[in-house]
Scaffold this motif. Sequence first.
Motif, PDB file in Angstrom:
ATOM      1  N   ASN A  48      64.631  52.784  11.195  1.00 21.53           N
ATOM      2  CA  ASN A  48      63.508  51.970  11.632  1.00 21.53           C
ATOM      3  C   ASN A  48      62.863  52.556  12.885  1.00 21.53           C
ATOM      4  N   ALA A  49      63.677  53.033  13.820  1.00 22.74           N
ATOM      5  CA  ALA A  49      63.136  53.631  15.047  1.00 22.74           C
ATOM      6  C   ALA A  49      62.302  54.865  14.712  1.00 22.74           C
ATOM      7  N   LEU A  50      62.783  55.699  13.788  1.00 21.89           N
ATOM      8  CA  LEU A  50      62.027  56.885  13.396  1.00 21.89           C
ATOM      9  C   LEU A  50      60.700  56.506  12.750  1.00 21.89           C
ATOM     10  N   CYS A  51      60.700  55.452  11.967  1.00 22.07           N
ATOM     11  CA  CYS A  51      59.463  54.950  11.367  1.00 22.07           C
ATOM     12  C   CYS A  51      58.483  54.541  12.470  1.00 22.07           C
ATOM     13  N   GLU A  52      58.960  53.749  13.394  1.00 27.38           N
ATOM     14  CA  GLU A  52      58.123  53.281  14.504  1.00 27.38           C
ATOM     15  C   GLU A  52      57.613  54.457  15.336  1.00 27.38           C
ATOM     16  N   PHE A  53      58.486  55.385  15.677  1.00 29.05           N
ATOM     17  CA  PHE A  53      58.088  56.543  16.484  1.00 29.05           C
ATOM     18  C   PHE A  53      57.070  57.409  15.744  1.00 29.05           C
ATOM     19  N   ALA A  54      57.246  57.551  14.437  1.00 25.08           N
ATOM     20  CA  ALA A  54      56.303  58.352  13.648  1.00 25.08           C
ATOM     21  C   ALA A  54      54.905  57.755  13.732  1.00 25.08           C
ATOM     22  N   TYR A  55      54.818  56.447  13.546  1.00 20.46           N
ATOM     23  CA  TYR A  55      53.502  55.809  13.601  1.00 20.46           C
ATOM     24  C   TYR A  55      52.934  55.819  15.015  1.00 20.46           C
ATOM     25  N   GLN A  56      53.771  55.698  16.018  1.00 16.68           N
ATOM     26  CA  GLN A  56      53.284  55.811  17.394  1.00 16.68           C
ATOM     27  C   GLN A  56      52.729  57.209  17.661  1.00 16.68           C
ATOM     28  N   ALA A  57      53.318  58.220  17.043  1.00 13.46           N
ATOM     29  CA  ALA A  57      52.871  59.595  17.236  1.00 13.46           C
ATOM     30  C   ALA A  57      51.609  59.906  16.422  1.00 13.46           C
ATOM     31  N   GLY A  58      51.275  59.036  15.464  1.00 18.54           N
ATOM     32  CA  GLY A  58      50.015  59.202  14.753  1.00 18.54           C
ATOM     33  C   GLY A  58      50.117  59.673  13.322  1.00 18.54           C
ATOM     34  N   VAL A  59      50.878  58.982  12.500  1.00 13.89           N
ATOM     35  CA  VAL A  59      50.954  59.337  11.080  1.00 13.89           C
ATOM     36  C   VAL A  59      49.578  59.153  10.439  1.00 13.89           C
ATOM     37  N   ASN A  60      49.163  60.172   9.719  1.00 13.19           N
ATOM     38  CA  ASN A  60      47.938  60.088   8.922  1.00 13.19           C
ATOM     39  C   ASN A  60      48.228  60.742   7.571  1.00 13.19           C
ATOM     40  N   ASP A  61      47.227  60.818   6.721  1.00 11.38           N
ATOM     41  CA  ASP A  61      47.472  61.339   5.374  1.00 11.38           C
ATOM     42  C   ASP A  61      47.896  62.808   5.382  1.00 11.38           C
ATOM     43  N   ASP A  62      47.323  63.609   6.275  1.00 13.07           N
ATOM     44  CA  ASP A  62      47.726  65.023   6.359  1.00 13.07           C
ATOM     45  C   ASP A  62      49.184  65.153   6.792  1.00 13.07           C
ATOM     46  N   ILE A  63      49.599  64.346   7.746  1.00 16.40           N
ATOM     47  CA  ILE A  63      50.992  64.357   8.204  1.00 16.40           C
ATOM     48  C   ILE A  63      51.907  63.887   7.078  1.00 16.40           C
ATOM     49  N   CYS A  64      51.484  62.869   6.343  1.00 16.74           N
ATOM     50  CA  CYS A  64      52.281  62.402   5.191  1.00 16.74           C
ATOM     51  C   CYS A  64      52.465  63.529   4.185  1.00 16.74           C
ATOM     52  N   ASP A  65      51.382  64.216   3.862  1.00 16.79           N
ATOM     53  CA  ASP A  65      51.480  65.315   2.894  1.00 16.79           C
ATOM     54  C   ASP A  65      52.463  66.376   3.370  1.00 16.79           C
ATOM     55  N   GLU A  66      52.342  66.775   4.631  1.00 14.96           N
ATOM     56  CA  GLU A  66      53.230  67.808   5.165  1.00 14.96           C
ATOM     57  C   GLU A  66      54.689  67.335   5.186  1.00 14.96           C
ATOM     58  N   ALA A  67      54.909  66.107   5.616  1.00 14.73           N
ATOM     59  CA  ALA A  67      56.269  65.565   5.686  1.00 14.73           C
ATOM     60  C   ALA A  67      56.895  65.454   4.300  1.00 14.73           C
ATOM     61  N   PHE A  68      56.125  64.997   3.323  1.00 18.32           N
ATOM     62  CA  PHE A  68      56.657  64.889   1.966  1.00 18.32           C
ATOM     63  C   PHE A  68      56.994  66.263   1.396  1.00 18.32           C
ATOM     64  N   ASN A  69      56.153  67.249   1.675  1.00 18.47           N
ATOM     65  CA  ASN A  69      56.443  68.601   1.198  1.00 18.47           C
ATOM     66  C   ASN A  69      57.700  69.163   1.849  1.00 18.47           C
ATOM     67  N   LEU A  70      57.845  68.986   3.155  1.00 19.64           N
ATOM     68  CA  LEU A  70      59.021  69.500   3.868  1.00 19.64           C
ATOM     69  C   LEU A  70      60.308  68.798   3.433  1.00 19.64           C
ATOM     70  N   SER A  71      60.204  67.521   3.110  1.00 16.90           N
ATOM     71  CA  SER A  71      61.395  66.730   2.771  1.00 16.90           C
ATOM     72  C   SER A  71      61.761  66.796   1.291  1.00 16.90           C
ATOM     73  N   ASP A  72      60.913  67.398   0.474  1.00 16.94           N
ATOM     74  CA  ASP A  72      61.125  67.441  -0.980  1.00 16.94           C
ATOM     75  C   ASP A  72      61.203  66.045  -1.598  1.00 16.94           C
ATOM     76  N   LEU A  73      60.451  65.115  -1.042  1.00 19.35           N
ATOM     77  CA  LEU A  73      60.448  63.745  -1.560  1.00 19.35           C
ATOM     78  C   LEU A  73      59.113  63.368  -2.203  1.00 19.35           C
ATOM     79  N   SER A  74      58.244  64.341  -2.445  1.00 19.01           N
ATOM     80  CA  SER A  74      56.878  64.067  -2.907  1.00 19.01           C
ATOM     81  C   SER A  74      56.804  63.227  -4.173  1.00 19.01           C
ATOM     82  N   SER A  75      57.577  63.546  -5.159  1.00 17.10           N
ATOM     83  CA  SER A  75      57.453  62.844  -6.443  1.00 17.10           C
ATOM     84  C   SER A  75      58.693  61.990  -6.713  1.00 17.10           C
ATOM     85  N   THR A  76      58.986  61.133  -5.781  1.00 19.92           N
ATOM     86  CA  THR A  76      60.165  60.272  -5.918  1.00 19.92           C
ATOM     87  C   THR A  76      59.767  58.804  -5.809  1.00 19.92           C
ATOM     88  N   GLN A  77      60.705  57.955  -6.126  1.00 20.82           N
ATOM     89  CA  GLN A  77      60.516  56.506  -5.975  1.00 20.82           C
ATOM     90  C   GLN A  77      60.262  56.157  -4.510  1.00 20.82           C
TER      91      GLN A  77
END
Length: 170
Positions: A48-77
Amino acid sequence: MKLHENKWILELPDLIRVNQLVRHHINFKGFDLWYQELTLPQQQTLTNALCEFAYQAGVNDDICDEAFNLSDLSSTQVAEQFFSFHRKKHPDLWSLYQWIMQEPEQELHSIFKLFVFLFGVAEGKVYCAEAKENCNHWWHRDLLNDRVVQDLLNNPRFYNTAMRDDDKFD
C-alpha cells in the motif's frame, strides 16, 4: 515497521530502504527479499505504501506502460484489475487500497511487484529532474551514503533536510 493502534506503519528506516531500493535502478530482488521476511499484514502495508508513493511521485499512462513492461505483468489479471482503478487524472486510491487489503496472499505478490515498478519508474523520473538548489525532499538525499543515512536517523527533524545538507559529507 511498527505496530501502532493495530495497524502496521513504516518507520524512517523503512522509508529510507524503500528509496534506496529505487535509487539509480529498481532493485526488485532487494524488495522481494524484504517482502518475503514480512508477515501478510506487513506485506500489505508495504504494498500500500508503494502504491501511495508511486502516485505521489506522479504515475501517468507512460509510467504505467514502462512499469508494466519492466515487471512482465502487462497481460495479466493484475493489469486488468489495476486499470479498473487507475484513471488518468483521478485514480481511485481507496479502491486500490481495498484491492491490496483483500487480495489473497498468493495474488498479493504480483500486486506488490507492480507497485515496486510503478514507484521505481515514477520516483526515478522525479529524482533525475531534481536540482540540489531547489529540492526540499529528505528522501532525495544521498541515501546510498552511510553518513547521510546516519544523519537522517539521528535528526529528529530529518523531514526538514534536503539534498543541499549532504554537502557537509563531501
